[in-house]
Write an enzyme that holds these catalytic residues in place. Structure first.
Site: not given
Ligand code: DX5
Ligand code: ZN
Length: 237
Positions: A44, A46, A159, A161-162, A192, A194, A214
């Site tokens: 994936h 982003d 915006g 990850g995490g 997608d 969390g 992610g």
């Molecule tokens: C949100 C993104 C996601 C996100 C995934 O902005 O589209 O793909 O970063 O990351 P985690 O798994 O850390 O939430």
């Molecule tokens: Zn994404």
């Protein structure tokens, strides 16, 4: 190998799509190999433009630079993607997902995507995805479902990850299933944001076909182990 990107994705469902932004980007080839060895099917990307969402990340040259048999999943968090989707197809994307909130002409974008050839194999086609922010009702995608292969429900605000999974996403998965069932077509549901080892199986049980994760995989410590454990949780939910 199934004949189209959609058939490959549908055949793999439910499965993970692993975001690489928190991977070691200077060793990205090796990091992607970790996913391949763990049995992942989808990677994936982003894509953020600093307008639709605060961060800026990567664009078509980055996607193109990643050499992998995994399906390339381009999640475009960019304003007005109409003029840009062709660049992602040319860069080798197998899945191109645009946000319903980001364009005045969602139907036109989907029509264009439907006519585009897969850069790696013209026969494979491109999976057309529509993403919905947490505040956007699932019904927003209803009028265009005839031209959609994947509905991607954001469980965090785009915006970073995490972030923490927004629980109301679970009801949106159920609602998406209902609306999709009425079309009589096979349309996949993605979730997608969390997703962690703790909630991944529950999200699969709720009916998600493509689960994006992610930072729970690329946590800077045990990516191979994380990927294997989460894939197993999804496949045996
Ligand atoms: C949100 C993104 C996601 C996100 C995934 O902005 O589209 O793909 O970063 O990351 P985690 O798994 O850390 O939430
Ligand atoms: Zn994404």
């Amino acid at each position: 190998m199934p004949s189209t990107a959609f058939a490959a994705l549908n055949g793999a469902a439910p499965t993970l799509s692993v975001g690489v932004l928190t991977a070691d980007l200077l060793n990205l080839g090796a990091e992607v190999r970790v996913l391949e060895d763990a049995g992942a099917r989808v990677v994936h990307f982003d894509v953020m433009d600093g307008c639709f969402c605060p961060m800026m990340t990567v664009g078509p040259p980055f996607l193109k630079a990643v050499k992998t048999p995994l399906l390339k999943d381009a999640h475009l968090m960019i304003d007005e993607p109409l003029a840009k989707v062709a660049d992602y197809a040319a860069a080798g994307a197998d899945i191109v997902t645009v946000h319903v909130e980001a364009t005045r002409h969602l139907h036109r974008v989907l029509q264009q995507l439907g006519q585009m050839a897969n850069a790696n194999d013209p026969e494979r086609g491109i999976v057309r995805g529509v993403a919905l922010n947490p505040a956007t009702p699932v019904e927003a995608v209803g009028p265009v479902l005839a031209d959609v292969d994947l509905v991607l429900l954001l469980a965090v605000n785009p915006g970073w990850g995490g972030q923490t999974f927004i629980p109301a996403t679970m009801e949106k998965i159920a609602r998406a299933r209902e609306i999709i069932a009425r079309t009589g077509r096979t349309i996949l549901i993605g979730v997608d944001g969390g997703i962690t080892r703790r909630n991944v199986a529950e999200v699969a049980r709720a009916g998600a076909d493509l689960i994006v994760t992610g930072s729970a995989v690329f946590d800077g410590r045990a990516a191979a182990e994380n990927a294997r454990a989460m894939l197993q949780a999804v496949e045996t939910h």
